[in-house]
Enzyme design. Structure first.
Site, PDB file in Angstrom:
ATOM      1  CE1 TYR A   1      -4.296  -1.366   0.419  1.00 47.80           C
ATOM      2  CE2 TYR A   1      -3.207  -2.900   1.898  1.00 47.80           C
ATOM      3  CZ  TYR A   1      -4.297  -2.542   1.141  1.00 47.80           C
ATOM      4  OH  TYR A   1      -5.403  -3.357   1.104  1.00 47.80           O
TER       5      TYR A   1
ATOM      6  N   PRO B   1      -8.229   1.199   3.703  1.00 44.01           N
ATOM      7  CG  PRO B   1      -6.714   0.877   1.954  1.00 44.01           C
ATOM      8  CD  PRO B   1      -7.529   1.924   2.642  1.00 44.01           C
TER       9      PRO B   1
HETATM   10  C1  LIG Z   1     -11.107  -1.320  -6.915  1.00 40.90           C
HETATM   11  C2  LIG Z   1     -11.202  -1.667  -5.467  1.00 40.90           C
HETATM   12  C3  LIG Z   1     -10.050  -1.850  -4.746  1.00 40.90           C
HETATM   13  C4  LIG Z   1     -10.102  -2.178  -3.398  1.00 40.90           C
HETATM   14  N1  LIG Z   1      -8.955  -2.392  -2.744  1.00 40.90           N
HETATM   15  C5  LIG Z   1      -8.994  -2.745  -1.450  1.00 40.90           C
HETATM   16  C6  LIG Z   1      -7.824  -3.008  -0.754  1.00 40.90           C
HETATM   17  O1  LIG Z   1      -6.758  -2.902  -1.310  1.00 40.90           O
HETATM   18  N2  LIG Z   1      -7.918  -3.384   0.556  1.00 40.90           N
HETATM   19  C7  LIG Z   1      -9.124  -3.477   1.190  1.00 40.90           C
HETATM   20  O2  LIG Z   1      -9.183  -3.825   2.383  1.00 40.90           O
HETATM   21  N3  LIG Z   1     -10.254  -3.210   0.545  1.00 40.90           N
HETATM   22  C8  LIG Z   1     -10.215  -2.845  -0.752  1.00 40.90           C
HETATM   23  N4  LIG Z   1     -11.351  -2.583  -1.403  1.00 40.90           N
HETATM   24  C9  LIG Z   1     -12.593  -2.602  -0.646  1.00 40.90           C
HETATM   25  C10 LIG Z   1     -13.141  -3.995  -0.459  1.00 40.90           C
HETATM   26  O3  LIG Z   1     -13.102  -4.663  -1.680  1.00 40.90           O
HETATM   27  C11 LIG Z   1     -14.532  -3.851   0.088  1.00 40.90           C
HETATM   28  O4  LIG Z   1     -14.499  -3.249   1.379  1.00 40.90           O
HETATM   29  C12 LIG Z   1     -15.290  -5.150   0.223  1.00 40.90           C
HETATM   30  O5  LIG Z   1     -15.191  -5.893  -0.941  1.00 40.90           O
HETATM   31  C13 LIG Z   1     -16.735  -4.820   0.533  1.00 40.90           C
HETATM   32  O6  LIG Z   1     -17.581  -5.872   0.227  1.00 40.90           O
HETATM   33  P1  LIG Z   1     -19.032  -5.593  -0.347  1.00 40.90           P
HETATM   34  O7  LIG Z   1     -19.604  -6.934  -0.608  1.00 40.90           O
HETATM   35  O8  LIG Z   1     -19.746  -4.679   0.542  1.00 40.90           O
HETATM   36  O9  LIG Z   1     -18.825  -4.775  -1.695  1.00 40.90           O
HETATM   37  P2  LIG Z   1     -18.061  -5.163  -3.032  1.00 40.90           P
HETATM   38  O10 LIG Z   1     -16.963  -6.100  -2.807  1.00 40.90           O
HETATM   39  O11 LIG Z   1     -17.764  -3.884  -3.718  1.00 40.90           O
HETATM   40  O12 LIG Z   1     -19.164  -5.973  -3.845  1.00 40.90           O
HETATM   41  C14 LIG Z   1     -20.263  -5.352  -4.453  1.00 40.90           C
HETATM   42  C15 LIG Z   1     -20.776  -6.255  -5.537  1.00 40.90           C
HETATM   43  O13 LIG Z   1     -21.931  -5.671  -6.074  1.00 40.90           O
HETATM   44  C16 LIG Z   1     -21.871  -5.674  -7.478  1.00 40.90           C
HETATM   45  N5  LIG Z   1     -22.640  -4.530  -7.942  1.00 40.90           N
HETATM   46  C17 LIG Z   1     -22.339  -3.229  -7.805  1.00 40.90           C
HETATM   47  N6  LIG Z   1     -23.307  -2.477  -8.339  1.00 40.90           N
HETATM   48  C18 LIG Z   1     -24.228  -3.328  -8.816  1.00 40.90           C
HETATM   49  C19 LIG Z   1     -25.445  -3.154  -9.502  1.00 40.90           C
HETATM   50  N7  LIG Z   1     -25.928  -1.932  -9.786  1.00 40.90           N
HETATM   51  N8  LIG Z   1     -26.132  -4.250  -9.857  1.00 40.90           N
HETATM   52  C20 LIG Z   1     -25.663  -5.489  -9.580  1.00 40.90           C
HETATM   53  N9  LIG Z   1     -24.513  -5.709  -8.953  1.00 40.90           N
HETATM   54  C21 LIG Z   1     -23.805  -4.641  -8.570  1.00 40.90           C
HETATM   55  C22 LIG Z   1     -20.405  -5.601  -7.807  1.00 40.90           C
HETATM   56  O14 LIG Z   1     -20.150  -6.148  -9.088  1.00 40.90           O
HETATM   57  C23 LIG Z   1     -19.794  -6.407  -6.695  1.00 40.90           C
HETATM   58  O15 LIG Z   1     -19.650  -7.767  -7.023  1.00 40.90           O
HETATM   59  C24 LIG Z   1     -11.336  -2.276  -2.752  1.00 40.90           C
HETATM   60  C25 LIG Z   1     -12.508  -2.089  -3.482  1.00 40.90           C
HETATM   61  C26 LIG Z   1     -12.456  -1.798  -4.830  1.00 40.90           C
HETATM   62  C27 LIG Z   1     -13.731  -1.616  -5.605  1.00 40.90           C
END
Ligand SMILES: Cc1cc2nc3c(=O)[nH]c(=O)nc-3n(C[C@H](O)[C@H](O)[C@H](O)COP(=O)(O)OP(=O)(O)OC[C@H]3O[C@@H](n4cnc5c(N)ncnc54)[C@H](O)[C@@H]3O)c2cc1C
Length: 599
Positions: free
Chosen positions: A236, A318
């Site tokens: 990072y 993160p």
């Molecule tokens: C590019 C990126 C880099 C990251 N890097 C880090 C890191 O280095 N370290 C760290 O700790 N955390 C990181 N994170 C954050 C971490 O990934 C999230 O905190 C964690 O994944 C949260 O889980 P979630 O299920 O809430 O959301 P997410 O993992 O974001 O999952 C959301 C899901 O919803 C889907 N989605 C979104 N919008 C729609 C829609 N309109 N219709 C249908 N499906 C949809 C997406 O495709 C995705 O699969 C990063 C996130 C991203 C996007």
């Protein structure tokens, strides 16, 4: 004409929050559907740190074994050669690092075994929630209408829209949540100035601590090292706003205009590493640049029919490895509550406790993240910069917040909100001086009375949607007449035809009995039948046959063996309340506030 269907729960988004939700609901027998806009799951990168409490939670669903096999374990931090985890009661005293795609695969494979796949690529295009009060109050109604669009329906004449009527919807669609915006839920907090580059690579380096979590805090900038599965390492790297172009409309990094790529990120890292060297040994596995927002949604649900979870309702930096953990733990909190309401076992008001418990946690997380980020991003203290952050201050902060950041310190508080049942009841807290009500049940090894086999208690309290009455009956060995009589009275109270075990649906409770008596002095058959529903449900606070494990369990929980106590464990592994052995009436009062009586 679009096709129309009905489902009990529609989960929008198949990241860590959505997948945890869908697998847990499916496991509980709920009619659930999960969709995602991505044609395929995440392949690499994104979040990668799984905290000790999350490992315990995954274990409660039978999912930790593969994580432990595939992931890297972080046991030590370089600063002071201290333990990576500062919560001594952690069952898994380390963090696991594994890329998000591999973690999602664990869920996807387990869901497949249960007969559930993610429907993709699909997006929601409209969401309507009924205004009819009666409909909203009736858990068996379908008050949410969601229009879906199939993104892969290309052929002519093929209708790519679909209407789904759902009893409940969970928006787990990430930081830019469509569900949250559609519901008009505001995020409190702000975008920070912290911009981070992330690079996953196999390094070639002479840096001796490359396999430990390290923070390099140099006047050339800060860099954090996270050792990963195999030989991989994540860096990072802190960037300045001069390096990055931010799209003002979306608040995201404009990757087109930003001239920083993985090579430039590595160059910045090299400066922090100096005088040590770091080069890539092969291709860069994954990289990104992103801006940190520290925000919490004002509401986590609308009418307890549409919920948001995970990044959709809180975002933070993160560095402390919280994003994925907080997200999975949000829906872990929701699964059993939704299941109870859908089964008709609990009043719908139980669902209010989701926002109450998880929003408070998210606010605490942001407060923690603010302190941690400021320390991490501040200038290091040097001769010239006496106001800078010293390593000692950094280490102290790391240890102070340790229990919280590894999830072990999560503590759900009682509520006095009249419209919401209070599922954290502290009246008899003093009976378990080391087991805090509102926190997860402490792990400990006990020996099974029937065959002296040692068991980790958490493994006997799985996330199977049942409430567990863990009955510490005290010492009921030979001559302990008074205690034996108290236990007999408890068995009578529990066994009453209109008593606790009979007044709700069958299957709400499981009983686990723990005796402060050594194996030589007790047969499991000495217990009254109600306290030994199966031969395997009686444990002893004793060591195993070679004295290698077990014993001192009453001390661990702070229970007096001459008194005993009943610890009530929620289906998600948190302690809801504690009562004395004479406290069956208190238990009835507690459960009556949210369970629906059948008698
Ligand atoms: C590019 C990126 C880099 C990251 N890097 C880090 C890191 O280095 N370290 C760290 O700790 N955390 C990181 N994170 C954050 C971490 O990934 C999230 O905190 C964690 O994944 C949260 O889980 P979630 O299920 O809430 O959301 P997410 O993992 O974001 O999952 C959301 C899901 O919803 C889907 N989605 C979104 N919008 C729609 C829609 N309109 N219709 C249908 N499906 C949809 C997406 O495709 C995705 O699969 C990063 C996130 C991203 C996007």
């Amino acid at each position: 004409m679009p096709t129309e269907s009905k489902v009990d729960v529609l989960v929008l988004g198949a990241g860590p929050a959505g997948l945890m939700c869908a697998q847990g609901l499916k496991r509980a027998g709920v009619n659930v559907r999960i969709i995602d806009k991505r044609p395929k799951k995440v392949a690499a990168g994104q979040a990668d740190g799984v905290q000790p409490r999350t490992i315990e939670v995954l274990q409660s669903y039978g999912l930790a074994e593969r994580l432990l096999r595939e992931g890297n374990q972080m046991h030590m931090v370089r600063t002071g050669r201290t333990a990576d985890i500062t919560a001594p009661s952690a069952r898994y005293p380390f963090e696991v690092t594994l890329h998000q795609g591999a973690i999602e695969a664990i869920f996807l494979d387990s869901m497949r075994e249960l007969g559930l796949e993610v429907d993709r690529p699909i997006i929601p295009t409209a969401l309507e929630l009924s205004h009819d009060e009666n409909e909203l109050r009736d858990p068996q109604s379908y008050p949410v209408k969601v229009t879906l669009k199939h993104l892969d329906f290309g052929s002519e004449g093929q209708d790519d829209t679909e209407i789904v009527y759902a009893k409940f919807v969970v928006g787990a669609d990430g930081a830019h949540s469509w569900v949250r915006k559609t519901l008009g839920i505001i995020m409190d907090g702000e975008q920070t100035d912290y911009i981070w580059g992330v690079v996953d690579l196999i390094p070639s380096t002479n840096f001796p601590d490359i396999r430990n979590r390290c923070a390099i805090h140099s006047s050339n900038g800060s860099c954090m090292i996270i050792p990963r599965e195999g030989d991989k390492v994540r860096l990072y790297i802190q960037l300045s706003d001069k390096d990055v172009v931010v799209d003002k409309a979306t608040g995201r990094v404009d990757k087109e205009k930003t001239k920083v790529g993985p090579e430039e990120l590595l160059e910045v890292a090299r400066k922090s590493f100096s005088p040590f060297t770091i080069e890539k040994a092969g291709e860069i596995d994954w990289w990104t640049i992103y801006l940190i927002g520290q925000r919490v949604a004002q509401k986590f649900s609308v009418h307890e029919r549409v919920f948001i979870a995970g990044d959709a309702c809180h975002t933070h930096s993160p560095k402390a490895g919280q994003g994925m953990n907080a997200s999975m733990n949000d829906t872990h909190n929701l699964i059993w509550k939704m299941t109870y309401v859908l089964r008709g076992w609990a009043d719908i008001s139980l669902l209010r406790t989701y926002e109450f418990e998880r929003r408070k946690y998210a606010q605490d997380l942001i407060a923690f993240d603010k302190k941690f980020s400021a320390l991490f991003s501040g200038k290091p203290r040097t001769e010239e910069c006496q106001d800078g952050v010293s390593h000692e201050a950094f280490l102290e902060a790391f240890q102070t917040f340790g229990a919280f950041s590894c999830g072990i310190g999560i503590h759900y508080s009682p509520s006095s909100i009249p419209s919401m049942p209070n599922i954290t009841e502290l009246k008899h807290q003093s009976l378990t001086s080391h087991q805090t009500v509102g926190m997860r049940i402490l792990p400990h090894v006990f020996v099974r009375a029937a065959d002296a086999r040692p068991f980790e208690i958490q493994d006997l309290l799985p996330a199977n949607t049942k409430w567990k009455l863990v009955v510490f009956v005290g010492d009921i060995g030979p001559g302990k007449i008074k205690q034996i009589e108290r236990v007999a009275k408890l068995a009578d109270d529990l066994g009453k035809s209109t008593g606790l075990l009979k007044r709700y649906e069958d299957g709400v409770f499981e009983i686990l009995t723990i005796c402060a008596t050594v194996k030589e002095c007790l047969n499991y058959t000495d217990l009254p039948e109600v306290l030994r529903p199966h031969w395997s449900r009686v444990l002893l606070d004793d060591v195993d046959m070679f004295g290698r494990t077990g014993g001192k369990g009453y001390d661990i929980y702070g229970v007096d063996p001459s008194q005993g106590a009943i610890i009530v464990v929620r289906p998600d592994g948190y302690v809801g309340t504690v009562t004395p052995l004479e406290g069956v009436k208190d238990l009835e009062t507690y459960f009556d506030t949210f369970l629906i009586r059948t008698l």
